[in-house]
Design an enzyme around this catalytic site. Structure first.
Site, PDB file in Angstrom:
ATOM      1  N   LYS A 153       7.613  45.487 -32.026  1.00 45.13           N
ATOM      2  CA  LYS A 153       6.875  44.758 -33.060  1.00 45.13           C
ATOM      3  C   LYS A 153       5.885  45.740 -33.663  1.00 45.13           C
ATOM      4  O   LYS A 153       5.521  46.731 -33.023  1.00 45.13           O
ATOM      5  CB  LYS A 153       6.115  43.594 -32.393  1.00 45.13           C
ATOM      6  CG  LYS A 153       5.761  42.475 -33.324  1.00 45.13           C
ATOM      7  CD  LYS A 153       6.841  41.415 -33.401  1.00 45.13           C
ATOM      8  CE  LYS A 153       6.442  40.317 -34.379  1.00 45.13           C
ATOM      9  NZ  LYS A 153       7.427  39.240 -34.418  1.00 45.13           N
ATOM     10  N   GLY A 162       7.313  18.505 -37.929  1.00 40.11           N
ATOM     11  CA  GLY A 162       7.392  19.633 -38.871  1.00 40.11           C
ATOM     12  C   GLY A 162       8.765  19.701 -39.506  1.00 40.11           C
ATOM     13  O   GLY A 162       9.756  20.005 -38.845  1.00 40.11           O
ATOM     14  N   VAL A 163       8.800  19.365 -40.812  1.00 40.46           N
ATOM     15  CA  VAL A 163      10.087  19.427 -41.520  1.00 40.46           C
ATOM     16  C   VAL A 163       9.985  20.445 -42.660  1.00 40.46           C
ATOM     17  O   VAL A 163      10.199  20.140 -43.824  1.00 40.46           O
ATOM     18  CB  VAL A 163      10.558  18.027 -42.005  1.00 40.46           C
ATOM     19  CG1 VAL A 163      11.168  17.260 -40.852  1.00 40.46           C
ATOM     20  CG2 VAL A 163       9.422  17.222 -42.621  1.00 40.46           C
ATOM     21  N   GLY A 164       9.635  21.663 -42.271  1.00 37.50           N
ATOM     22  CA  GLY A 164       9.585  22.786 -43.215  1.00 37.50           C
ATOM     23  C   GLY A 164      10.961  23.416 -43.306  1.00 37.50           C
ATOM     24  O   GLY A 164      11.979  22.713 -43.255  1.00 37.50           O
ATOM     25  N   HIS A 165      11.011  24.730 -43.371  1.00 36.23           N
ATOM     26  CA  HIS A 165      12.289  25.429 -43.558  1.00 36.23           C
ATOM     27  C   HIS A 165      13.296  25.104 -42.464  1.00 36.23           C
ATOM     28  O   HIS A 165      14.440  24.762 -42.733  1.00 36.23           O
ATOM     29  CB  HIS A 165      12.051  26.944 -43.603  1.00 36.23           C
ATOM     30  CG  HIS A 165      11.388  27.386 -44.863  1.00 36.23           C
ATOM     31  ND1 HIS A 165      10.039  27.582 -44.961  1.00 36.23           N
ATOM     32  CD2 HIS A 165      11.907  27.635 -46.075  1.00 36.23           C
ATOM     33  CE1 HIS A 165       9.754  27.939 -46.197  1.00 36.23           C
ATOM     34  NE2 HIS A 165      10.866  27.980 -46.895  1.00 36.23           N
ATOM     35  N   VAL A 166      12.861  25.211 -41.213  1.00 33.55           N
ATOM     36  CA  VAL A 166      13.794  24.973 -40.104  1.00 33.55           C
ATOM     37  C   VAL A 166      13.978  23.475 -39.864  1.00 33.55           C
ATOM     38  O   VAL A 166      15.112  22.980 -39.769  1.00 33.55           O
ATOM     39  CB  VAL A 166      13.296  25.649 -38.798  1.00 33.55           C
ATOM     40  CG1 VAL A 166      14.257  25.359 -37.652  1.00 33.55           C
ATOM     41  CG2 VAL A 166      13.126  27.151 -38.990  1.00 33.55           C
TER      42      VAL A 166
HETATM   43  P1  NAD Z   1       7.533  26.271 -42.163  1.00 34.04           P
HETATM   44  O1  NAD Z   1       6.139  26.728 -42.422  1.00 34.04           O
HETATM   45  O2  NAD Z   1       8.528  26.288 -43.255  1.00 34.04           O
HETATM   46  O3  NAD Z   1       7.511  24.767 -41.577  1.00 34.04           O
HETATM   47  C1  NAD Z   1       6.542  24.309 -40.699  1.00 34.04           C
HETATM   48  C2  NAD Z   1       6.216  22.893 -41.128  1.00 34.04           C
HETATM   49  O4  NAD Z   1       5.295  22.355 -40.192  1.00 34.04           O
HETATM   50  C3  NAD Z   1       5.555  22.812 -42.502  1.00 34.04           C
HETATM   51  O5  NAD Z   1       6.239  21.873 -43.309  1.00 34.04           O
HETATM   52  C4  NAD Z   1       4.138  22.370 -42.182  1.00 34.04           C
HETATM   53  O6  NAD Z   1       3.586  21.542 -43.208  1.00 34.04           O
HETATM   54  C5  NAD Z   1       4.348  21.603 -40.899  1.00 34.04           C
HETATM   55  N1  NAD Z   1       3.141  21.444 -40.091  1.00 34.04           N
HETATM   56  C6  NAD Z   1       2.113  22.310 -39.916  1.00 34.04           C
HETATM   57  N2  NAD Z   1       1.182  21.769 -39.111  1.00 34.04           N
HETATM   58  C7  NAD Z   1       1.646  20.550 -38.743  1.00 34.04           C
HETATM   59  C8  NAD Z   1       1.150  19.516 -37.910  1.00 34.04           C
HETATM   60  N3  NAD Z   1      -0.043  19.616 -37.306  1.00 34.04           N
HETATM   61  N4  NAD Z   1       1.913  18.420 -37.724  1.00 34.04           N
HETATM   62  C9  NAD Z   1       3.096  18.285 -38.356  1.00 34.04           C
HETATM   63  N5  NAD Z   1       3.597  19.230 -39.167  1.00 34.04           N
HETATM   64  C10 NAD Z   1       2.878  20.350 -39.361  1.00 34.04           C
HETATM   65  O7  NAD Z   1       8.040  27.121 -40.898  1.00 34.04           O
HETATM   66  P2  NAD Z   1       9.535  27.264 -40.383  1.00 34.04           P
HETATM   67  O8  NAD Z   1      10.067  28.549 -40.885  1.00 34.04           O
HETATM   68  O9  NAD Z   1      10.246  25.998 -40.642  1.00 34.04           O
HETATM   69  O10 NAD Z   1       9.290  27.440 -38.830  1.00 34.04           O
HETATM   70  C11 NAD Z   1       9.001  26.329 -37.988  1.00 34.04           C
HETATM   71  C12 NAD Z   1       8.659  26.828 -36.606  1.00 34.04           C
HETATM   72  O11 NAD Z   1       9.767  27.554 -36.062  1.00 34.04           O
HETATM   73  C13 NAD Z   1       7.466  27.789 -36.566  1.00 34.04           C
HETATM   74  O12 NAD Z   1       6.777  27.588 -35.351  1.00 34.04           O
HETATM   75  C14 NAD Z   1       8.130  29.162 -36.541  1.00 34.04           C
HETATM   76  O13 NAD Z   1       7.314  30.126 -35.925  1.00 34.04           O
HETATM   77  C15 NAD Z   1       9.370  28.885 -35.718  1.00 34.04           C
HETATM   78  N6  NAD Z   1      10.477  29.800 -36.004  1.00 34.04           N
HETATM   79  C16 NAD Z   1      11.027  29.862 -37.244  1.00 34.04           C
HETATM   80  C17 NAD Z   1      12.092  30.719 -37.496  1.00 34.04           C
HETATM   81  C18 NAD Z   1      12.731  30.780 -38.852  1.00 34.04           C
HETATM   82  O14 NAD Z   1      13.863  31.288 -38.958  1.00 34.04           O
HETATM   83  N7  NAD Z   1      12.108  30.269 -39.894  1.00 34.04           N
HETATM   84  C19 NAD Z   1      12.606  31.528 -36.464  1.00 34.04           C
HETATM   85  C20 NAD Z   1      12.030  31.444 -35.189  1.00 34.04           C
HETATM   86  C21 NAD Z   1      10.966  30.566 -34.966  1.00 34.04           C
END
Ligand code: NAD
Length: 370
Positions: free
Chosen positions: A80, A180-184
């Site tokens: 890292k 959490g319904v963001g990207h993943v």
């Molecule tokens: P993202 O930022 O797109 O989505 C996260 C979502 O969580 C957002 O919609 C945000 O509004 C919501 N959120 C934040 N605080 C909250 C709370 N207190 N209660 C409810 N919702 C809340 O991130 P992502 O890329 O979807 O990643 C989600 C998780 O997975 C993160 O912890 C990230 O570290 C982990 N992750 C992601 C990837 C990837 O490929 N994107 C890979 C490995 C791990």
């Protein structure tokens, strides 16, 4: 700060401090372990308050990457890097190109990618100075957004956990509480709903919640309410440390399986889940789909191959549960053990070869007294 003592404790192979006064670069590259292959891990830019804080962060994160790559069956080690600075004000072409030059001097022992505070444009500059970059723009043969792969891998983790708990993988027969319904999270909810599952969702972003309700037929619950929902599977896809003293008393689920990093507030919470008969799918093994996806770039990106590799998360999680049962330990510990066992075994495969003396063209050894 006692730098060597700090590095000793975490058993890193190499830690490189990068400094270029003219462009304001202060960076650290940490290579934890390269037994399985070159160290891969993202570059983070963050306004660390102290240099010790920056060093601790890069050492912790790079060690985590070793375990993640190892349990995922990748031929990669853990590394890292961090740049000390404010991503809003301190970015420049020269900063990232100077960093790229330091990276290039490592001769491919460390491969970088985007992480917190870094975007694809910053990576373009690093890429101009070194080939050892993944997650570059699709225009350059990159793999694009990793989130659908992370979601698909998490879905595989859910299947393996259902199999463990109920002896079947009928995703649609169970109820899910997705935080959490963001990207993943959104991509994962699509998969769960496609199987006909009942899904509760929550998010601080109301628009994202509305989309899940209107487009995917989910049921919305309040931010704090998610811990009390009557669901077999709790799916954390937002924050870390949501399995803690308080939530443990509230969660009614049988299974915890989501993409968020560092879900257990402390390791003891993983032991507590075990005692309560709850199944915990170790986060770093579940959310490895994104890493698998970028790793394919190293051999020429192929989406189908990335998907096939991500499907293996099902078997990885099953194997972790088997090790937990074999050794009578909690699943979080079993994941660490599985990673360590693979590194040890592969180290044995590689060492006899690596220990061979190098012979030059005239047939004489270059070093040694014999
Ligand atoms: P993202 O930022 O797109 O989505 C996260 C979502 O969580 C957002 O919609 C945000 O509004 C919501 N959120 C934040 N605080 C909250 C709370 N207190 N209660 C409810 N919702 C809340 O991130 P992502 O890329 O979807 O990643 C989600 C998780 O997975 C993160 O912890 C990230 O570290 C982990 N992750 C992601 C990837 C990837 O490929 N994107 C890979 C490995 C791990």
């Amino acid at each position: 700060m006692n730098i060597f003592e700090t590095i000793d404790k975490t058993e890193h192979e190499e830690v490189v401090f990068c400094h270029n006064k003219d462009v304001g670069l202060k960076a650290i590259i940490a290579i934890h372990n390269t037994v399985l292959g070159p160290a891969l891990g993202g570059l983070r830019m963050w306004p660390y308050k102290t240099e010790q804080e920056a060093l601790n962060d890069v050492l912790r994160l790079s060690r985590g990457m070793t375990y993640k790559a190892a349990v995922s069956g990748l031929n990669l080690g853990g590394g890292k890097s961090i740049i000390i600075g404010d991503p809003k004000t301190d970015k420049s072409e020269e900063l990232f190109r100077a960093f790229g030059r330091f990276m290039d001097s490592l001769g491919g022992r460390y491969i970088t990618a985007e992480d917190v505070g870094i975007d694809v444009n910053d990576m373009e500059y690093v890429f101009q100075e070194t080939d050892n970059v993944v997650g570059v723009h699709q225009m350059h043969g990159g793999s694009g957004d990793p989130s659908p792969f992370t979601a698909f891998g998490t879905y595989q983790g859910i299947k393996a956990s259902l199999e463990k708990k109920y002896g079947n993988q009928e995703v649609g027969n169970y109820t899910y509480a997705v935080q959490g319904v963001g990207h993943v999270g959104f991509e994962l909810v699509k998969l769960l709903r496609a199987d006909g599952a009942k899904v509760f969702v929550t998010d601080i972003n109301q628009e994202a919640v509305n989309q899940c309700v209107e487009e995917l037929g989910c049921e919305a619950v309040g931010l704090d309410e998610i811990y009390d929902v009557d669901a077999e599977v709790y799916v954390p896809c937002a924050l870390g440390a949501t399995v803690n003293d308080e939530t443990l008393e509230r969660l009614k689920c049988d299974i915890i399986c989501g993409s968020a990093n560092n879900q257990l507030a402390e390791e003891r919470h993983g032991n507590e889940l075990e005692k309560r008969g709850m199944i915990y799918a170790p986060d770093y093994a579940v959310n490895a789909g994104g890493l698998m996806n970028v790793s394919i770039e190293l051999e020429g990106y192929n989406r189908e191959r990335a998907m096939r590799m991500t499907r293996n998360i099902y078997y990885n999680i099953k194997k972790i549960y088997d090790i937990a049962e074999r050794d009578g330990i909690a699943s979080w510990q079993a994941a660490d053990r599985m990673g360590e066992e693979r590194i040890q075994t592969m180290g044995r495969v590689k060492l006899p070869y690596m220990n061979q003396r190098k012979v030059n063209f005239s047939g004489r050894t270059k070093s040694g007294n014999s």
